[in-house]
Design a protein around this motif. Sequence first.
Motif, PDB file in Angstrom:
ATOM      1  N   LEU A 153       0.815  -1.218   0.000  1.00  2.00           N
ATOM      2  CA  LEU A 153       0.000   0.000   0.000  1.00  2.00           C
ATOM      3  C   LEU A 153       0.848   1.267   0.000  1.00  2.00           C
ATOM      4  O   LEU A 153       0.483   2.276  -0.614  1.00  2.00           O
ATOM      5  CB  LEU A 153      -0.930  -0.011   1.209  1.00  2.00           C
ATOM      6  N   LYS A 154       1.996   1.209   0.663  1.00  2.00           N
ATOM      7  CA  LYS A 154       2.878   2.378   0.701  1.00  2.00           C
ATOM      8  C   LYS A 154       3.405   2.697  -0.697  1.00  2.00           C
ATOM      9  O   LYS A 154       3.586   3.868  -1.053  1.00  2.00           O
ATOM     10  CB  LYS A 154       4.042   2.118   1.660  1.00  2.00           C
ATOM     11  N   SER A 157       0.663   4.454  -2.655  1.00  2.00           N
ATOM     12  CA  SER A 157       0.602   5.864  -2.270  1.00  2.00           C
ATOM     13  C   SER A 157       1.724   6.653  -2.954  1.00  2.00           C
ATOM     14  O   SER A 157       1.518   7.792  -3.387  1.00  2.00           O
ATOM     15  CB  SER A 157       0.722   5.999  -0.753  1.00  2.00           C
ATOM     16  N   SER A 181      -6.571   7.047   4.545  1.00  2.00           N
ATOM     17  CA  SER A 181      -7.124   5.835   5.139  1.00  2.00           C
ATOM     18  C   SER A 181      -6.040   4.840   5.543  1.00  2.00           C
ATOM     19  O   SER A 181      -6.146   4.182   6.576  1.00  2.00           O
ATOM     20  CB  SER A 181      -8.105   5.178   4.169  1.00  2.00           C
ATOM     21  N   VAL A 182      -4.988   4.709   4.729  1.00  2.00           N
ATOM     22  CA  VAL A 182      -3.968   3.672   4.984  1.00  2.00           C
ATOM     23  C   VAL A 182      -2.728   4.211   5.687  1.00  2.00           C
ATOM     24  O   VAL A 182      -1.920   3.416   6.203  1.00  2.00           O
ATOM     25  CB  VAL A 182      -3.543   2.987   3.669  1.00  2.00           C
ATOM     26  N   HIS A 185      -0.536   2.724   8.899  1.00  3.13           N
ATOM     27  CA  HIS A 185      -0.781   1.299   9.222  1.00  3.13           C
ATOM     28  C   HIS A 185      -0.870   0.463   7.936  1.00  3.13           C
ATOM     29  O   HIS A 185      -1.649  -0.480   7.851  1.00  3.13           O
ATOM     30  CB  HIS A 185      -2.048   1.149  10.064  1.00  3.13           C
ATOM     31  N   GLU A 186      -0.032   0.828   6.957  1.00  2.00           N
ATOM     32  CA  GLU A 186      -0.035   0.112   5.675  1.00  2.00           C
ATOM     33  C   GLU A 186       0.283  -1.367   5.816  1.00  2.00           C
ATOM     34  O   GLU A 186      -0.223  -2.196   5.069  1.00  2.00           O
ATOM     35  CB  GLU A 186       0.973   0.757   4.705  1.00  2.00           C
ATOM     36  N   ASP A 193      -7.342  -3.008  11.053  1.00  2.00           N
ATOM     37  CA  ASP A 193      -6.531  -2.297  10.065  1.00  2.00           C
ATOM     38  C   ASP A 193      -6.543  -3.023   8.721  1.00  2.00           C
ATOM     39  O   ASP A 193      -6.607  -2.384   7.662  1.00  2.00           O
ATOM     40  CB  ASP A 193      -5.088  -2.153  10.558  1.00  2.00           C
ATOM     41  N   LYS A 196      -9.790  -2.298   7.030  1.00  2.00           N
ATOM     42  CA  LYS A 196      -9.827  -0.913   6.574  1.00  2.00           C
ATOM     43  C   LYS A 196      -8.962  -0.733   5.323  1.00  2.00           C
ATOM     44  O   LYS A 196      -9.353  -0.056   4.368  1.00  2.00           O
ATOM     45  CB  LYS A 196      -9.336  -0.001   7.696  1.00  2.00           C
ATOM     46  N   ASN A 197      -7.792  -1.365   5.330  1.00  2.00           N
ATOM     47  CA  ASN A 197      -6.886  -1.263   4.181  1.00  2.00           C
ATOM     48  C   ASN A 197      -7.476  -1.926   2.938  1.00  2.00           C
ATOM     49  O   ASN A 197      -7.358  -1.409   1.826  1.00  2.00           O
ATOM     50  CB  ASN A 197      -5.539  -1.908   4.512  1.00  2.00           C
TER      51      ASN A 197
END
Length: 294
Positions: A153-154, A157, A181-182, A185-186, A193, A196-197
């Motif tokens: 996820l990082k 981004s 949102s992420v 806590h990616e 978490d 949510k991710n």
Amino acid sequence: MQVPLLRLQCGVNSYEWGKVGKESAAAKFATATPSDDFSIEEEKPYAEKQLWMGTHPSLPSRDVETKRTLLDLVQDNKALMSTEISKRYGDKLPFLFKVLSIRKALSIQAHPNKQLAEELHKKDPKNYPDENHKPEMTIAITPFDGLCGFRPLKELSHFLTTVPSLRKLIGESTAKEFEDSVKGHETSEKEEDVKKNKKALQSLFSTLMNTDKETIASAAKDLIASAKKGGEGFAGGGGSSNGGKELADLVVRLNSQFEGDIGLFVLFFLNYVKLEVGEGMFLKADDIHAYLSG
């Protein structure tokens, strides 16, 4: 009990993305087994030596001598798979062995899990003839590359920040919503978490996949222009797994095959994997992927 060694005659499929004529390893492998109706055509693409060494009804393997299908053979002689395997998998070979020879990128796809595969088969057996899930093991016999699974996820981004055409396509509010949102806590493994991710990734990717073709094509022109002049600096120098020039070259190459296609942006979402001869990767059911060459 001695189990006989059978020489199989395996079918060949021709798809537009396959390598052509004798360039195709699939076609060359096919000629190694006697066949009454196969010879290499120089202008024809051969995608899979569907050395479909298997019992799939659409292209079953056959015993060279008797012409009996492999399905017939394993059902007649339980020792070929063992009684335990035969019972567990309903007298069908539980895997399908293929040799792919890829000239152009395949479509972005994900195979259903076991439960969904059974449901689809029950509802529409004509279009879903197989009730099994399809995890895949890919082993390179030539240099290979492909897209497999979502990037960290990082890294997503990072690309939203460093690839302007991607951010513009997604939309500022959607991109910002994902980042907020992420953030922080990616890589968290906490259940709340993770949920949510996943929800954030689903929303972001759905936005891209639901974008109309005209908008995609327009954004692709900006992306290609950036890739051609970006070099090592393209996409902010790339991510943790791929350099900027490597990604720029990939964008240009895929655009030469499918101009203005949505896949040019999907590649920023998926891991770009290169395999050398003898290396492999595993794809579980539901894993999104696209094989590119090799």
